[in-house]
Each structure stands twice: as structure tokens, then as C-alpha cells.
Design an enzyme around this catalytic site. Structure first.
Site, PDB file in Angstrom:
ATOM      1  N   SER A 136      22.367  47.991 -20.837  1.00 34.42           N
ATOM      2  CA  SER A 136      22.632  47.319 -22.024  1.00 34.42           C
ATOM      3  C   SER A 136      21.649  46.041 -22.178  1.00 34.42           C
ATOM      4  O   SER A 136      21.670  45.596 -20.918  1.00 34.42           O
ATOM      5  CB  SER A 136      23.832  46.873 -22.239  1.00 34.42           C
ATOM      6  OG  SER A 136      24.082  46.176 -23.353  1.00 34.42           O
ATOM      7  N   TYR A 149      32.036  44.122 -19.436  1.00 37.14           N
ATOM      8  CA  TYR A 149      30.886  44.853 -19.900  1.00 37.14           C
ATOM      9  C   TYR A 149      29.555  44.503 -19.189  1.00 37.14           C
ATOM     10  O   TYR A 149      28.915  45.103 -18.901  1.00 37.14           O
ATOM     11  CB  TYR A 149      30.910  44.864 -21.175  1.00 37.14           C
ATOM     12  CG  TYR A 149      29.923  45.859 -22.047  1.00 37.14           C
ATOM     13  CD1 TYR A 149      30.152  47.250 -22.052  1.00 37.14           C
ATOM     14  CD2 TYR A 149      28.859  45.390 -22.283  1.00 37.14           C
ATOM     15  CE1 TYR A 149      29.398  48.258 -22.344  1.00 37.14           C
ATOM     16  CE2 TYR A 149      27.960  46.306 -23.002  1.00 37.14           C
ATOM     17  CZ  TYR A 149      28.051  47.632 -23.146  1.00 37.14           C
ATOM     18  OH  TYR A 149      27.339  48.463 -23.696  1.00 37.14           O
TER      19      TYR A 149
HETATM   20  P1  NAD Z   1      30.078  55.920 -27.983  1.00 31.74           P
HETATM   21  O1  NAD Z   1      31.321  55.406 -27.660  1.00 31.74           O
HETATM   22  O2  NAD Z   1      29.848  56.206 -29.339  1.00 31.74           O
HETATM   23  O3  NAD Z   1      29.982  57.208 -26.872  1.00 31.74           O
HETATM   24  C1  NAD Z   1      30.178  57.290 -25.364  1.00 31.74           C
HETATM   25  C2  NAD Z   1      30.602  58.686 -24.949  1.00 31.74           C
HETATM   26  O4  NAD Z   1      30.999  58.404 -23.568  1.00 31.74           O
HETATM   27  C3  NAD Z   1      31.934  59.198 -25.764  1.00 31.74           C
HETATM   28  O5  NAD Z   1      31.483  60.290 -25.935  1.00 31.74           O
HETATM   29  C4  NAD Z   1      32.975  58.957 -24.777  1.00 31.74           C
HETATM   30  O6  NAD Z   1      33.958  60.001 -24.794  1.00 31.74           O
HETATM   31  C5  NAD Z   1      32.362  59.163 -23.350  1.00 31.74           C
HETATM   32  N1  NAD Z   1      32.881  58.334 -22.232  1.00 31.74           N
HETATM   33  C6  NAD Z   1      33.562  57.334 -22.305  1.00 31.74           C
HETATM   34  N2  NAD Z   1      34.152  57.353 -20.972  1.00 31.74           N
HETATM   35  C7  NAD Z   1      33.846  58.515 -20.202  1.00 31.74           C
HETATM   36  C8  NAD Z   1      34.338  58.901 -19.037  1.00 31.74           C
HETATM   37  N3  NAD Z   1      34.961  58.137 -18.394  1.00 31.74           N
HETATM   38  N4  NAD Z   1      34.102  60.122 -18.538  1.00 31.74           N
HETATM   39  C9  NAD Z   1      33.106  60.846 -19.460  1.00 31.74           C
HETATM   40  N5  NAD Z   1      32.807  60.521 -20.761  1.00 31.74           N
HETATM   41  C10 NAD Z   1      33.323  59.127 -21.192  1.00 31.74           C
HETATM   42  O7  NAD Z   1      29.110  54.831 -27.156  1.00 31.74           O
HETATM   43  P2  NAD Z   1      27.523  54.765 -27.485  1.00 31.74           P
HETATM   44  O8  NAD Z   1      27.394  53.605 -28.514  1.00 31.74           O
HETATM   45  O9  NAD Z   1      26.924  56.213 -27.930  1.00 31.74           O
HETATM   46  O10 NAD Z   1      26.901  54.320 -26.046  1.00 31.74           O
HETATM   47  C11 NAD Z   1      26.242  55.072 -25.051  1.00 31.74           C
HETATM   48  C12 NAD Z   1      25.860  54.272 -23.884  1.00 31.74           C
HETATM   49  O11 NAD Z   1      25.101  53.357 -24.528  1.00 31.74           O
HETATM   50  C13 NAD Z   1      27.204  53.429 -23.277  1.00 31.74           C
HETATM   51  O12 NAD Z   1      26.930  53.468 -21.787  1.00 31.74           O
HETATM   52  C14 NAD Z   1      26.682  52.160 -23.752  1.00 31.74           C
HETATM   53  O13 NAD Z   1      27.406  51.063 -23.026  1.00 31.74           O
HETATM   54  C15 NAD Z   1      25.244  52.183 -23.822  1.00 31.74           C
HETATM   55  N6  NAD Z   1      24.976  51.081 -24.959  1.00 31.74           N
HETATM   56  C16 NAD Z   1      25.096  51.323 -26.542  1.00 31.74           C
HETATM   57  C17 NAD Z   1      24.551  50.458 -27.255  1.00 31.74           C
HETATM   58  C18 NAD Z   1      25.044  50.618 -28.870  1.00 31.74           C
HETATM   59  O14 NAD Z   1      24.415  49.616 -29.534  1.00 31.74           O
HETATM   60  N7  NAD Z   1      25.408  51.586 -29.155  1.00 31.74           N
HETATM   61  C19 NAD Z   1      23.936  49.242 -26.948  1.00 31.74           C
HETATM   62  C20 NAD Z   1      23.735  49.234 -25.666  1.00 31.74           C
HETATM   63  C21 NAD Z   1      24.158  49.948 -24.728  1.00 31.74           C
END
Ligand code: NAD
Length: 243
Positions: A136, A149
Site C-alpha cells: 500500500s 496497517y
Molecule cells: P477488501 O476488504 O475488499 O478485500 C479483502 C479480501 O481479503 C476479502 O475478500 C477478505 O475476505 C479477504 N481476507 C481478509 N483477511 C483474510 C484472511 N485472513 N485470509 C484470507 N482472506 C482474507 O480489500 P481490498 O480493498 O480489495 O484490498 C485488497 C488488498 O489491497 C489488501 O491487502 C489491501 O490492504 C490492499 N490495498 C487496498 C487499497 C484500496 O484502496 N482498496 C489501497 C492500498 C492497498
């Protein structure tokens, strides 16, 4: 390009992970969605309704669960070519009140999960394999009360180059993507100001990160190794001194 490849995408049941799963499906790969949300995972699998896409209930923070995932994939597809370590939770809480349990929950999912999945997959991955870790921009910049985080995501950047060093012996590449603001829910409801604050004049979408994964896993790009690519519409390059 990916028709003979098997890809595991952790956290692939929704959000960015679902976008990455879709991109690899479109590119012809066999896709395994590893997620701890059983209902979303089954729905995602049903959406494709084909032998090439399967869901396996997995908690990336649990060693036995990750071992079971890799055993399942090897039995079903006989190989793992690509691992996308995407599963993550974002939890922000008052620093002075943050409990050890909360700290552990975030670090165990976001950082230990990458370690466990990479270790187990690397054991079976053959030459030419690729791992992409999703960090991130919060690994580099912060708002208050984001310690757990930010630390987990900074850890992923360091883990990425350490893994690249270790796995180079097997000719497995390891890279990282740091997304900025990726809107996965109500993109149409974003304000104009949300978009315009980015150099790219728009908020990011899952497909922006998915294309990054396809690029990093492309064997033609095998000189890219151990590094991080920031995909954030320019936000981390923006000066924010008030006028
Ligand atoms: P989200 O919450 O929509 O999806 C995350 C998924 O991970 C969900 O399906 C959840 O069930 C699964 N998950 C969580 N804990 C888990 C575990 N212990 N075992 C297996 N599955 C698990 O999140 P997102 O926004 O799609 O983010 C995805 C990744 O991208 C994350 O690592 C997040 O930190 C990173 N990220 C997202 C953003 C953003 O703006 N959306 C920005 C920077 C980084």
C-alpha cells in the site's frame, strides 16, 4: 499467455483480489481464489461456473490452512505458477488505545499471511514462477492512527526483496505493488474532488492493479525483480504544502 498457468489469489473473493482473479481468468489461467469469506468465495466461483476457477476457504494467517490450500491446488491442478498475496485488512484505531490483540490481528493477516503463503507455495513452485505482494502507499506515507496497517505494509516491501533474494536460486521472481486509493465499491458515487486531487484525475480501480499483476508476472518482464511498483495516480508524488 497465461493459459498453461495456475494462479493463487489470496483475498480473491471480492475487491481488488476479485479484479485480479478476473484478469487472470480472462488471460486464460487456472485461478484459485483463496479467501476466508466462504460465502463470497463460493459466489465468486459460481459466477465463473467453470473448471478453471475454484474457491478454497483459506485463512492466510493460519499455517495449517495455508498448507491445506497448497495441497488442494497441487492435487487439483498439479502446479502453482503464480501467487498473488493480496489478502489484507485495514484497521485504524487510536494509537494510545490500540490493543496487542488488534496489532497482532493486522500483522498476522497482512504480513504473516504473505510469509506463510510464499513459503508454502515456494516449496512447490517451479522455475519461472512469480509472486506479487500487494502492499500500500501507506508503507511510505501516513495519516494518524494507522500504525499497525502501515507497519504491516512496510514489512511487505522488505519481505518482497528478501524473498526475491532467496528465491532467485529457483528462478522465482518476487515483486510488490503499492496501490493508492482503489475504489472497489461505489465508484460512480465518488465526488469530482476525489478524482481531481490525483495527477491522473481519477480514483483507481481494481483493474489498474490487475493489469500491474499481469505485467509483473509476464515472463518477458523477468528483469523486474525484488522491487515495488506504486500505482496511485501520482498521489505519493504530490506536494501538499498549503498555499
Ligand atoms: P477488501 O476488504 O475488499 O478485500 C479483502 C479480501 O481479503 C476479502 O475478500 C477478505 O475476505 C479477504 N481476507 C481478509 N483477511 C483474510 C484472511 N485472513 N485470509 C484470507 N482472506 C482474507 O480489500 P481490498 O480493498 O480489495 O484490498 C485488497 C488488498 O489491497 C489488501 O491487502 C489491501 O490492504 C490492499 N490495498 C487496498 C487499497 C484500496 O484502496 N482498496 C489501497 C492500498 C492497498
Amino acid at each position: 499467455m497465461y493459459s498453461d498457468k495456475t494462479v493463487i489469489i489470496t483475498g480473491g473473493a471480492r475487491g481488488i483480489g476479485a479484479g485480479i482473479a478476473h484478469a487472470f481468468y480472462e488471460a486464460g489461467a487456472k485461478v484459485v481464489i483463496a479467501d476466508y469469506h466462504a460465502e463470497n468465495g463460493k459466489q465468486a466461483e459460481k459466477k465463473y461456473d467453470c473448471e478453471r476457477v475454484s474457491f478454497f476457504e483459506t485463512d492466510v494467517s493460519n499455517e495449517q490452512s495455508v498448507i491445506a490450500l497448497v495441497t488442494y491446488v497441487m492435487e487439483k491442478f498439479g502446479r502453482v505458477d503464480i501467487l498473488i498475496n493480496n489478502a489484507g485488512i485495514s484497521s485504524f484505531s487510536n494509537f494510545y488505545e490500540m490493543t496487542v490483540e488488534e496489532w497482532d490481528r493486522v500483522l498476522n493477516t497482512n504480513l504473516k499471511g504473505v510469509f506463510l503463503c510464499s513459503r508454502e507455495v515456494a516449496k512447490v513452485m517451479e522455475e519461472g514462477g512469480a509472486i506479487v505482494n500487494i502492499s500500500s502507499t501507506r508503507a511510505f506515507m501516513s495519516e494518524p492512527n494507522s500504525e499497525a496497517y502501515a507497519a504491516s505494509k512496510g514489512g511487505i516491501i522488505a519481505l518482497t526483496h528478501a524473498l526475491a533474494a532467496t528465491l532467485s536460486e529457483k528462478k522465482v521472481r518476487v515483486n510488490c505493488i503499492s496501490p493508492g486509493w482503489i475504489e472497489t465499491n461505489n465508484y460512480e458515487e465518488l465526488r469530482e474532488s476525489d478524482h481531481l486531487q490525483h495527477f491522473s484525475k481519477r480514483v483507481g480501480k481494481s483493474s489498474d492493479i490487475a493489469r500491474g499483476c499481469l505485467y509483473l508476472c509476464d515472463p518477458n518482464n523477468d528483469f523486474i525483480n525484488g522491487t515495488n511498483i506504486t500505482i496511485d495516480g501520482g498521489m505519493t508524488k504530490k506536494m501538499i504544502y498549503e498555499e
